[in-house]
Enzyme design. Structure first.
Site, PDB file in Angstrom:
ATOM      1  N   ARG A   1      33.328 -18.300 -41.465  1.00  0.00           N
ATOM      2  CA  ARG A   1      32.584 -17.990 -40.117  1.00  0.00           C
ATOM      3  C   ARG A   1      33.680 -18.210 -38.505  1.00  0.00           C
ATOM      4  NH1 ARG A   1      27.203 -18.421 -37.918  1.00  0.00           N
ATOM      5  NH2 ARG A   1      27.371 -17.731 -36.152  1.00  0.00           N
ATOM      6  N   GLY A   2      34.014 -17.447 -38.066  1.00  0.00           N
ATOM      7  CA  GLY A   2      35.045 -17.887 -37.348  1.00  0.00           C
ATOM      8  C   GLY A   2      34.241 -19.379 -36.608  1.00  0.00           C
TER       9      GLY A   2
ATOM     10  N   ASP B   1      32.818 -21.299 -36.580  1.00  0.00           N
ATOM     11  CA  ASP B   1      33.451 -23.491 -37.122  1.00  0.00           C
ATOM     12  C   ASP B   1      34.634 -23.701 -37.685  1.00  0.00           C
ATOM     13  OD1 ASP B   1      30.985 -23.090 -37.407  1.00  0.00           O
ATOM     14  OD2 ASP B   1      30.714 -23.126 -39.973  1.00  0.00           O
TER      15      ASP B   1
ATOM     16  N   ARG C   1      37.776 -21.345 -37.102  1.00  0.00           N
ATOM     17  CA  ARG C   1      38.715 -20.502 -36.233  1.00  0.00           C
ATOM     18  C   ARG C   1      39.932 -21.128 -35.817  1.00  0.00           C
ATOM     19  NH1 ARG C   1      40.086 -15.256 -35.328  1.00  0.00           N
ATOM     20  NH2 ARG C   1      37.753 -14.889 -35.746  1.00  0.00           N
TER      21      ARG C   1
ATOM     22  N   GLY D   1      27.064  -6.709 -35.016  1.00  0.00           N
ATOM     23  CA  GLY D   1      25.414  -6.127 -36.238  1.00  0.00           C
ATOM     24  C   GLY D   1      25.995  -6.843 -37.695  1.00  0.00           C
TER      25      GLY D   1
ATOM     26  N   GLU E   1      28.646  -9.795 -46.323  1.00  0.00           N
ATOM     27  CA  GLU E   1      30.599  -9.448 -46.325  1.00  0.00           C
ATOM     28  C   GLU E   1      30.916 -10.570 -47.892  1.00  0.00           C
ATOM     29  OE1 GLU E   1      34.197 -10.326 -43.368  1.00  0.00           O
ATOM     30  OE2 GLU E   1      34.261 -12.073 -44.696  1.00  0.00           O
TER      31      GLU E   1
END
Length: 243
Positions: free
Chosen positions: A21-22, A24, A26, A53, A87
């Site tokens: 989750r970017g 959180d 990145r 999306g 994903e």
């Protein structure tokens, strides 16, 4: 092993795909992880993480299928992203059909919260239940892959009492060892296929027929009779008589 529907021959291959989750991780943990992987010459799929999306893109699905290892970094906000959950579904499908290695990392979160969807994960699913009221099978699929992934052997990081650099080093060391083992197995399979081809040509030459042998990889789903090796290597044989 059955031919996988998650890999396409035109897709570039990677050593590692990272699911995260970017928002959180990145700018801190993730960038340090990527730098250490790069330092060890591990090829990582670069994902800009533009979540536009619910459904993940075809290119992303192909990248997952074309990776040897998936590193799943669970953080507090991971389950709130439907993109991340979709994903993860694809990752676990590749684990089942391609024997892809999946390594979970629990970043400042209790593994039991992921496994049982507690805490922030419970809140996330309460929201998902409102948004996907008429597709309960999707919610169940997300819950199932979270539980299955959290049950795998992985790494738990708590920032208050752990050294981040050492923690990342342990994960990267594990990845490098697993990649070395996979490459060694591929090399053995390749030598085995060379031996099979040599023996086959000797036999068919004495029968005055012309063999046409194609060597492929990862089961690309082409027509023809095929035998598949341990690592998804295909041997396709077409025999035409010259008599």
């Amino acid at each position: 092993m059955a031919a996988s529907p998650y890999y396409h021959e035109s897709c570039e291959e990677y050593d590692v795909f990272i699911s995260f989750r970017g928002s959180d991780i990145r700018n801190g943990f993730l960038s340090h992880m990527q730098n250490e992987l790069d330092r060890n010459n591990v090829k990582v799929f670069e994902d800009e993480r533009i979540e536009r999306g619910i459904e993940i893109s075809k290119a992303l699905k192909l990248a997952i299928g074309a990776s040897e290892i998936s590193l799943v970094i669970f953080s507090q906000g991971y389950a709130s992203s439907t993109w991340c959950l979709e994903e993860l579904v694809k990752i676990m499908e590749c684990r089942e059909f391609q024997r892809q290695t999946v390594i979970p990392v629990f970043y400042n979160i209790d593994p039991s919260h992921v496994r049982k969807q507690l805490g922030n994960y419970s809140d996330a699913f309460a929201e998902h239940e409102e948004n996907f009221l008429y597709t309960p099978e999707k919610l169940q699929r997300w819950r199932s892959v979270l539980t299955k992934t959290a049950n795998l052997s992985g790494y738990t990081y708590v920032s208050d009492n752990q050294n981040e650099s050492q923690f990342i080093g342990k994960i990267v060391s594990c990845i490098v060892k697993k990649l070395a083992a996979k490459n060694s197995m591929k090399s053995r399979d390749s030598k085995l296929l060379d031996g099979i081809y040599k023996k086959f040509t000797e036999v068919v030459s004495s029968m005055k027929i012309e063999p046409q042998v194609e060597l492929g990889s990862r089961g690309k789903g082409e027509d023809g009779n095929s035998k598949q090796g341990k690592n998804g290597l295909d041997v396709k044989v077409r025999v035409s008589s010259t008599v």
